[in-house]
Scaffold this motif. Structure first.
Motif, PDB file in Angstrom:
ATOM      1  N   ALA A   3     -39.581   2.335 -75.891  1.00  0.00           N
ATOM      2  CA  ALA A   3     -38.699   2.031 -74.765  1.00  0.00           C
ATOM      3  C   ALA A   3     -38.482   0.527 -74.647  1.00  0.00           C
ATOM      4  N   ALA A   4     -39.517  -0.275 -74.886  1.00  0.00           N
ATOM      5  CA  ALA A   4     -39.387  -1.731 -74.823  1.00  0.00           C
ATOM      6  C   ALA A   4     -38.424  -2.235 -75.890  1.00  0.00           C
ATOM      7  N   TYR A   5     -38.496  -1.669 -77.101  1.00  0.00           N
ATOM      8  CA  TYR A   5     -37.585  -2.060 -78.170  1.00  0.00           C
ATOM      9  C   TYR A   5     -36.137  -1.726 -77.802  1.00  0.00           C
ATOM     10  N   ILE A   6     -35.979  -0.544 -77.214  1.00  0.00           N
ATOM     11  CA  ILE A   6     -34.627  -0.130 -76.820  1.00  0.00           C
ATOM     12  C   ILE A   6     -34.063  -1.069 -75.764  1.00  0.00           C
ATOM     13  N   ILE A   7     -34.901  -1.415 -74.774  1.00  0.00           N
ATOM     14  CA  ILE A   7     -34.456  -2.324 -73.714  1.00  0.00           C
ATOM     15  C   ILE A   7     -34.121  -3.694 -74.281  1.00  0.00           C
ATOM     16  N   CYS A   8     -34.970  -4.194 -75.192  1.00  0.00           N
ATOM     17  CA  CYS A   8     -34.700  -5.500 -75.809  1.00  0.00           C
ATOM     18  C   CYS A   8     -33.404  -5.460 -76.618  1.00  0.00           C
TER      19      CYS A   8
END
Length: 215
Positions: A3-8
């Motif tokens: 999820a963090a990668y997607i947000i970034c």
């Protein structure tokens, strides 16, 4: 973690979108046309053609008989002087609000001044030359403008034999997406003023034609 990668990734795409280059092109030959170019995509902002009109034109493939063809009345053009004054006001306000953000990519104006009276043509020629001259002064003060040849010029001529004026305007301005929002109100107000001017002149022209018909 995913999820963090997607947000970034979304944030990076959003930042890239904000710094993308936008080019607004405004042209006037017989009527106003406004287009927006984003990267390799071009969108027509005005005039917009309704979908039902497009579908109707596709269906009407067979030519109608001459008796059934209904011709559209010619579109009334706003007066030359008032149109150029409106252009001057819009350019001045855009430069005042965002001169440091805007880059002038193109400014080409050709005007042929003509009326049904040679004396009026001379007076109108002086007024048009003054208006376009003041716009040229504002453009010369712009720091961010193209230096390509033949991309910025103004030409005004008087024709004492013709009865209808001719006008050609082509203006292209570029900026970043994040700079666009501050110009939205100014551009919208300019379009509304043009529509109002066009509607007012059409009404006056209709009243004048009705009065001539009655006499």
């Amino acid at each position: 973690m995913i999820a963090a990668y997607i947000i970034c990734g979304l944030l990076i795409l959003f930042l890239l979108f904000l710094i993308a280059k936008l080019t607004f092109s405004v042209s006037y030959v017989n009527d106003l046309q406004v287009k927006l170019k984003v990267l390799f995509l071009t969108f027509t902002l005005y005039p917009l053609e309704p979908e039902d009109v497009k579908k109707k034109e596709k269906k009407q493939k067979k030519p109608k008989k001459p008796g059934h063809i209904r011709q559209k009345p010619p579109t009334a053009k706003p007066p030359l002087k008032e149109t150029l004054l409106l252009v001057k006001d819009i350019v001045a306000e855009l430069i005042e609000k965002s001169g440091r953000y805007l880059k002038l990519e193109e400014y080409r104006v050709k005007v042929l001044v003509a009326t049904d009276d040679p004396a009026k043509t001379g007076i109108l020629y002086g007024a048009v030359s003054g208006i376009l001259g003041s716009i040229s002064v504002m453009i010369d003060r712009l720091k961010r403008r193209t230096h390509q040849k033949n991309r910025i010029y103004t030409e005004v001529k008087a024709d004492f034999l013709a009865e209808e004026p001719e006008i050609y305007i082509r203006i292209a301005l570029s900026m970043r997406v994040w700079q666009m929002f501050s110009l939205g109100i100014t551009a919208s107000k300019g379009l509304l003023q043009y529509f109002s001017l066009k509607k007012e002149f059409a009404k006056e022209n209709e009243q004048r034609n009705a009065a001539q018909t009655n006499h």
